[in-house]
Design an enzyme around this catalytic site. Structure first.
Site, PDB file in Angstrom:
ATOM      1  N   VAL A   1      84.460 -26.208 -18.986  1.00  0.00           N
ATOM      2  CA  VAL A   1      84.177 -25.348 -20.229  1.00  0.00           C
ATOM      3  C   VAL A   1      84.267 -23.893 -19.998  1.00  0.00           C
ATOM      4  CG1 VAL A   1      83.175 -27.397 -21.383  1.00  0.00           C
ATOM      5  CG2 VAL A   1      81.670 -25.770 -20.133  1.00  0.00           C
ATOM      6  N   CYS A   2      84.681 -23.257 -20.963  1.00  0.00           N
ATOM      7  CA  CYS A   2      84.138 -21.905 -20.941  1.00  0.00           C
ATOM      8  C   CYS A   2      82.917 -21.303 -20.815  1.00  0.00           C
ATOM      9  CB  CYS A   2      84.969 -21.086 -22.143  1.00  0.00           C
ATOM     10  SG  CYS A   2      86.763 -21.439 -22.404  1.00  0.00           S
ATOM     11  N   GLY A   3      81.924 -22.440 -21.264  1.00  0.00           N
ATOM     12  CA  GLY A   3      80.654 -21.974 -21.126  1.00  0.00           C
ATOM     13  C   GLY A   3      80.170 -22.273 -19.693  1.00  0.00           C
ATOM     14  N   ASP A   4      80.970 -22.381 -18.862  1.00  0.00           N
ATOM     15  CA  ASP A   4      80.618 -22.829 -17.295  1.00  0.00           C
ATOM     16  C   ASP A   4      79.564 -21.643 -16.691  1.00  0.00           C
ATOM     17  OD1 ASP A   4      81.142 -23.637 -14.591  1.00  0.00           O
ATOM     18  OD2 ASP A   4      81.860 -21.541 -14.379  1.00  0.00           O
TER      19      ASP A   4
ATOM     20  N   TYR B   1      87.481 -22.852 -27.143  1.00  0.00           N
ATOM     21  CA  TYR B   1      86.572 -23.463 -28.093  1.00  0.00           C
ATOM     22  C   TYR B   1      86.058 -22.680 -29.194  1.00  0.00           C
ATOM     23  CZ  TYR B   1      86.442 -26.323 -23.794  1.00  0.00           C
ATOM     24  OH  TYR B   1      86.765 -27.096 -22.646  1.00  0.00           O
TER      25      TYR B   1
END
Lengths: 187, 181
Positions: A54-57, B34
């Site tokens: 995820v980009c929230g990595d 996202y």
């Protein structure tokens, strides 16, 4: 309360304790020791695995935060049980500009010593440590495994360290990460 | 970990009334898929909430991860300076596959953003605002994008339309009780 000195309890090491020294592979042919980093604050970020999708990595976020960490003179080190080649591919793909250490053999040994090993899954916990220039843990945090803890706790912990002389603003972090990062362009 | 969320200020990009009972702040990156998924949902939520919602967008460009994120953010700052921020914001989220400089330049022309304003933005004129958003967000607990805050508290729950409307409704009801008439 568990005794944080008793490794068998797997309790996270706490502020005030000396950070156990270790030497781990940083690349296929280089090793890094915690003691090499003595003299400046160190952020140890244990995490379960490379390739979080995820980009929230978490490591990706910290990569973006490097200029903020460097402002406090701190060095960031990521640690997981992934091997060096896995780390190398991950770091290249995500353009990471900080070392990822392979706590691979004996598996998770360093994570265990910090109370940050998740034996049932065979991976490191999502655990953060801020270590001061003298090698003493000043802050630690165990995050729920599935939740990216963000960087706010680290930044607060760095702020709370006794201020060390800061480099002049003009030549603050001399890192190649800045070239492509907005934080270099604030003049 | 939601302390110190920077209060809504003059440099913020705000849609909705200042006295709305709920403020929803999104920290976003224009190239983040996202955020792209969240975009139409947040639009629908804004529509459903009407004047009860103030929506604020703040930049959190993941510039190492996304090659066009910084340019895109600079473009929206040029748009803000030209009074067309939300049109620019929407245009980027509706064209996430084309965020290169040529595309941004073309969008600017369509939106009536002067070329010199866009050039100044690309040269860093608004980078301090972008950085302020980024650092303020990181210190307030932004842990990825998109990251939502409802009345100052980070929201980690589901981001579908119905869930968001429910949680915003509840926040509105609470706020309206708390605020003296």
């Amino acid at each position: 309360m568990t005794d944080p000195h008793d490794a068998s309890t797997h309790a996270l090491l706490q502020p005030g304790q000396a950070a156990p020294d270790f030497t781990l592979p940083a690349t296929p042919d280089q090793r890094l020791s915690l003691s090499d980093l003595r003299g400046a604050p160190v952020i140890l970020a244990f995490y379960p695995a490379d390739w979080s999708p995820v980009c929230g990595d978490q490591m990706g976020l910290y990569n973006e935060m490097l200029p903020e960490f460097h402002r406090s003179g701190a060095q960031l080190v990521g640690i997981s049980t992934d091997g060096v080649w896995c780390h190398a591919a991950f770091a290249e793909a995500r353009k990471l500009h900080f070392p990822l250490l392979a706590d691979f053999e004996p598996k998770g040994e360093v994570a265990r010593r910090y109370g940050a090993y998740r034996a049932q899954d065979g991976v490191a916990e999502r655990a953060l440590f801020v270590i001061d220039a003298e090698g003493v843990i000043r802050w630690s945090y165990l995050s729920p495994l599935g939740l990216n803890p963000g960087a706010d706790g680290i930044l607060d912990a760095l702020d709370a360290l006794v201020p060390t002389p800061k480099p002049p603003v003009s030549n603050a972090p001399a890192s190649d990460t800045l070239a492509s990062n907005i934080h270099g362009a604030q003049a | 970990m939601t302390r110190r969320l920077p209060p809504v200020s003059a440099t913020d990009k705000v849609a909705g009334p200042a006295d709305a009972p709920v403020t929803l702040i999104e920290y976003g990156d224009y190239e983040c898929p996202y955020c792209g998924e969240a975009y139409p949902v947040l639009k629908a939520v804004q529509e459903a909430m009407g004047a009860r919602l103030r929506f604020v967008f703040r930049n959190f460009p993941l510039t190492e991860m996304h090659a066009h994120a910084l340019r895109a953010a600079q473009f929206t700052e040029a748009a803000a300076a030209s009074g067309v921020f939300w049109a620019a914001h929407d245009m980027l989220y509706e064209h996430q596959d084309a965020l290169d400089v040529a595309s941004l330049t073309s969008y600017a022309a369509q939106l009536g953003i002067e070329r010199r304003v866009l050039q100044a933005a690309f040269q860093g004129r608004y980078d301090a605002i972008i950085q302020q958003d980024f650092v303020g967000g990181a210190r307030a607990g932004v842990n990825g994008t998109p990251c939502l805050f409802i009345n100052g508290v980070r929201y980690d729950g589901p981001r579908d339309r119905q869930s968001l409307i429910e949680v915003l409704d509840r926040a509105a009801a609470t706020a309206e009780i708390d605020v003296p008439a």
